[in-house]
Design a protein around this motif. Structure first.
Motif, mmCIF file in Angstrom:
data_model
loop_
_atom_site.group_PDB
_atom_site.id
_atom_site.type_symbol
_atom_site.label_atom_id
_atom_site.label_comp_id
_atom_site.label_asym_id
_atom_site.label_seq_id
_atom_site.Cartn_x
_atom_site.Cartn_y
_atom_site.Cartn_z
ATOM 1 N N ALA A 1 0.835 -1.208 0.000
ATOM 2 C CA ALA A 1 0.000 0.000 0.000
ATOM 3 C C ALA A 1 0.867 1.254 0.000
ATOM 4 O O ALA A 1 0.555 2.241 -0.677
ATOM 5 C CB ALA A 1 -0.923 -0.014 1.211
ATOM 6 N N LEU A 2 1.969 1.218 0.763
ATOM 7 C CA LEU A 2 2.877 2.359 0.770
ATOM 8 C C LEU A 2 3.517 2.542 -0.602
ATOM 9 O O LEU A 2 3.640 3.666 -1.101
ATOM 10 C CB LEU A 2 3.954 2.161 1.838
ATOM 11 C CG LEU A 2 5.071 3.218 1.874
ATOM 12 C CD1 LEU A 2 4.502 4.615 2.077
ATOM 13 C CD2 LEU A 2 6.094 2.878 2.957
ATOM 14 N N GLU A 3 3.919 1.438 -1.226
ATOM 15 C CA GLU A 3 4.502 1.521 -2.564
ATOM 16 C C GLU A 3 3.496 2.102 -3.553
ATOM 17 O O GLU A 3 3.840 2.958 -4.381
ATOM 18 C CB GLU A 3 4.956 0.135 -3.027
ATOM 19 C CG GLU A 3 5.595 0.138 -4.410
ATOM 20 C CD GLU A 3 5.992 -1.255 -4.870
ATOM 21 O OE1 GLU A 3 6.891 -1.361 -5.709
ATOM 22 O OE2 GLU A 3 5.388 -2.231 -4.401
ATOM 23 N N ALA A 4 2.230 1.658 -3.462
ATOM 24 C CA ALA A 4 1.202 2.197 -4.351
ATOM 25 C C ALA A 4 0.987 3.685 -4.094
ATOM 26 O O ALA A 4 0.856 4.473 -5.037
ATOM 27 C CB ALA A 4 -0.104 1.429 -4.156
ATOM 28 N N ALA A 5 0.962 4.086 -2.814
ATOM 29 C CA ALA A 5 0.749 5.494 -2.489
ATOM 30 C C ALA A 5 1.927 6.348 -2.949
ATOM 31 O O ALA A 5 1.739 7.453 -3.474
ATOM 32 C CB ALA A 5 0.546 5.653 -0.982
ATOM 33 N N ARG A 6 3.142 5.848 -2.785
ATOM 34 C CA ARG A 6 4.316 6.594 -3.235
ATOM 35 C C ARG A 6 4.326 6.728 -4.754
ATOM 36 O O ARG A 6 4.646 7.796 -5.290
ATOM 37 C CB ARG A 6 5.592 5.903 -2.760
ATOM 38 C CG ARG A 6 5.855 6.015 -1.256
ATOM 39 C CD ARG A 6 7.142 5.289 -0.880
ATOM 40 N NE ARG A 6 8.270 5.875 -1.570
ATOM 41 C CZ ARG A 6 8.971 6.914 -1.130
ATOM 42 N NH1 ARG A 6 8.641 7.486 0.028
ATOM 43 N NH2 ARG A 6 9.991 7.387 -1.814
ATOM 44 N N THR A 7 3.975 5.656 -5.450
ATOM 45 C CA THR A 7 3.930 5.728 -6.910
ATOM 46 C C THR A 7 2.851 6.688 -7.368
ATOM 47 O O THR A 7 3.034 7.457 -8.322
ATOM 48 C CB THR A 7 3.680 4.330 -7.499
ATOM 49 O OG1 THR A 7 4.662 3.417 -6.991
ATOM 50 C CG2 THR A 7 3.764 4.354 -9.014
ATOM 51 N N TRP A 8 1.695 6.651 -6.691
ATOM 52 C CA TRP A 8 0.622 7.601 -7.017
ATOM 53 C C TRP A 8 1.104 9.037 -6.832
ATOM 54 O O TRP A 8 0.829 9.900 -7.669
ATOM 55 C CB TRP A 8 -0.581 7.326 -6.119
ATOM 56 C CG TRP A 8 -1.641 8.384 -6.212
ATOM 57 C CD1 TRP A 8 -2.621 8.499 -7.144
ATOM 58 C CD2 TRP A 8 -1.790 9.502 -5.322
ATOM 59 N NE1 TRP A 8 -3.382 9.617 -6.898
ATOM 60 C CE2 TRP A 8 -2.900 10.251 -5.786
ATOM 61 C CE3 TRP A 8 -1.106 9.930 -4.188
ATOM 62 C CZ2 TRP A 8 -3.327 11.406 -5.152
ATOM 63 C CZ3 TRP A 8 -1.543 11.084 -3.562
ATOM 64 C CH2 TRP A 8 -2.632 11.802 -4.034
ATOM 65 N N ALA A 9 1.826 9.298 -5.746
ATOM 66 C CA ALA A 9 2.325 10.652 -5.509
ATOM 67 C C ALA A 9 3.333 11.059 -6.582
ATOM 68 O O ALA A 9 3.338 12.202 -7.056
ATOM 69 C CB ALA A 9 2.962 10.744 -4.117
ATOM 70 N N GLN A 10 4.195 10.117 -6.978
ATOM 71 C CA GLN A 10 5.174 10.416 -8.021
ATOM 72 C C GLN A 10 4.484 10.790 -9.324
ATOM 73 O O GLN A 10 4.943 11.675 -10.048
ATOM 74 C CB GLN A 10 6.082 9.195 -8.248
ATOM 75 C CG GLN A 10 7.003 8.856 -7.102
ATOM 76 C CD GLN A 10 8.273 9.692 -7.101
ATOM 77 O OE1 GLN A 10 8.435 10.593 -7.906
ATOM 78 N NE2 GLN A 10 9.183 9.393 -6.190
ATOM 79 N N LEU A 11 3.388 10.120 -9.623
ATOM 80 C CA LEU A 11 2.693 10.351 -10.885
ATOM 81 C C LEU A 11 1.748 11.544 -10.824
ATOM 82 O O LEU A 11 1.579 12.259 -11.811
ATOM 83 C CB LEU A 11 1.901 9.100 -11.270
ATOM 84 C CG LEU A 11 2.714 7.890 -11.726
ATOM 85 C CD1 LEU A 11 1.832 6.657 -11.793
ATOM 86 C CD2 LEU A 11 3.355 8.157 -13.082
#
Length: 421
Positions: free
Chosen positions: A393-403
């Motif tokens: 979930a953290l990886e998904a949230a970080r990727t979402w923030a990057q994008l």
């Protein structure tokens, strides 16, 4: 008396107000309001805009004062009025820079202002993204710490049960040591998690200062992206990272135009008025001057060639950046999609299975047909599954923030939030 009660209420409520949870949107706003890089970029843009106006003007006229042909010997030595050739002169010289050259210089300064404007969007995007990443790191790691704390609490209860069973000759001493070993391992993981949270809070403090010490609100649902992935190739040029490269190309083009205009000389006109002695007539002089580009091939043409080479470099860097950037964006989109699929698998399959395994092992242990190590192993696997789910979930949230924070506008409010992964 009423006033004293009001002051007492304020004093009692102040710790609660100070401990108000920090939401992601608030952290983002604090980061934006305390970003000196944005103010620096605005000042840079203002400077370039001022230079654009100044570069389009003619140079200041030059006032000239002098004395010519003063005798230094004889009866008229150092006299300014006896010698007919002696003149006291006052003059004005004006260089008439060609309009095309002044316009080229003004355009270059204007392009630099545009580049500074784009840099503001880039800084704003980076500020929002990095503050969001730091906040998400703290929030999700604290949720993982909560899982470990729950595991430690359950293991302590299990320890009491194991010791009671051993004293009643219904359990083995090995079970007591196995459970205690599980507690110590969980405590070690918890200590490591505390270190990671402290480091994450220090990164958050870089953006929001002392507010990073406040407790955090629950991680908000993560919305869809602010831009459409299917329009990736068409919209990529609007993203500040690529727009900055295009701005550099525009500056290089304007610089080359200035060098091309510098190949053509400008004219300067000088008007002089000479005062002579009373017995002689005053005189007026008019001079026109211009530089002679006698070695244009090795000076002006070389300068133009250098600027054109820099323009080619800027264009090549822009093309390379666009390819690398699009590749990175597509990779992040793939990571986001994969993380969402994995989260769904954990929510629907892996975590329910780990809970069922724990319940089965615990039921068997209570019935006397199972062992405590098997229960501990099942609990550990269940906690590991939940921890891994939080990491994904953290990886998904970080990727979402990057994008998501790729193409912000200065007046853009914090992004709306939708469904959490």
């Amino acid at each position: 008396m009423t006033r004293h009660f009001l002051w007492l209420a304020v004093l009692l409520a102040s710790p609660l107000l100070a401990a108000e949870p920090l939401s992601l949107n608030e952290a983002r706003r604090l980061a934006e309001n305390h970003a000196p890089q944005i103010a620096a970029s605005r000042a840079q843009e203002a400077a370039a805009r001022e230079m654009a106006v100044a570069a389009g003007q003619l140079p200041d006229p030059v006032l000239k004062l002098g004395v010519n042909n003063v005798p230094v010997a004889g009866e008229m030595a150092w006299s300014l009025v006896q010698e007919g050739m002696t003149m006291r002169q006052v003059g004005l010289m004006q260089e008439f820079t060609r309009g095309d050259k002044r316009q080229a210089r003004a355009d270059k300064a204007s392009r630099e202002g545009d580049l500074a404007r784009i840099s503001q969007r880039q800084i704003l995007a980076d500020t929002r993204r990095d503050a969001t990443l730091a906040w998400l790191d703290v929030a999700y790691q604290e949720s993982m710490r909560s899982l470990l704390e729950q595991q430690v609490a359950e293991l302590r209860l299990q320890q009491q049960a194991a010791e009671a069973a051993f004293r009643a000759s219904r359990g083995e001493q090995a079970d007591v040591f196995a459970n205690r070993l599980g507690i110590e391992r969980a405590q070690d993981q918890l200590a490591q998690m505390q270190r990671d949270i402290a480091m994450a809070r220090s990164r958050l403090a870089r953006w929001i200062g002392d507010a990073a010490e406040r407790p955090l609100d629950a991680p908000p649902p993560i919305a869809a992206l602010d831009w459409q992935p299917q329009n990736l190739s068409e919209d990529a040029g609007e993203h500040p990272t690529l727009a900055t490269q295009q701005g550099m190309v525009a500056v290089a083009e304007a610089d080359a135009r200035v060098a091309r205009e510098n190949r053509k000389p400008d004219i300067a006109v000088e008007l002089m008025y000479g005062f002579r002695g009373p017995s002689y007539a005053n005189m007026v002089s008019l001079n026109v001057s211009m530089p002679l580009p006698w070695d244009r091939a090795n000076r002006q043409d070389r300068e133009l060639g250098a600027k054109l080479a820099q323009l080619d470099e800027a264009r090549a860097r822009k093309d390379d950046m666009q390819r690398a950037y699009l590749s990175e964006l597509r990779g992040n989109l793939a990571v986001l999609q994969n993380s969402r699929e994995r989260l769904q698998r954990y929510d629907e399959v892996l975590i329910p299975l780990s809970r069922q395994q724990t319940e089965a092992a615990l039921t068997a242990y209570r019935a006397g047909s199972g062992s405590l190590p098997r229960v501990l192993e099942a609990r550990r696997m269940a906690v590991d599954a939940q921890m891994e789910r939080q990491r994904i979930a953290l990886e998904a949230a970080r990727t979402w923030a990057q994008l998501n924070f790729l193409n912000p506008q200065e007046d853009q409010s914090s992004s709306a939030l939708g469904a959490q992964p």
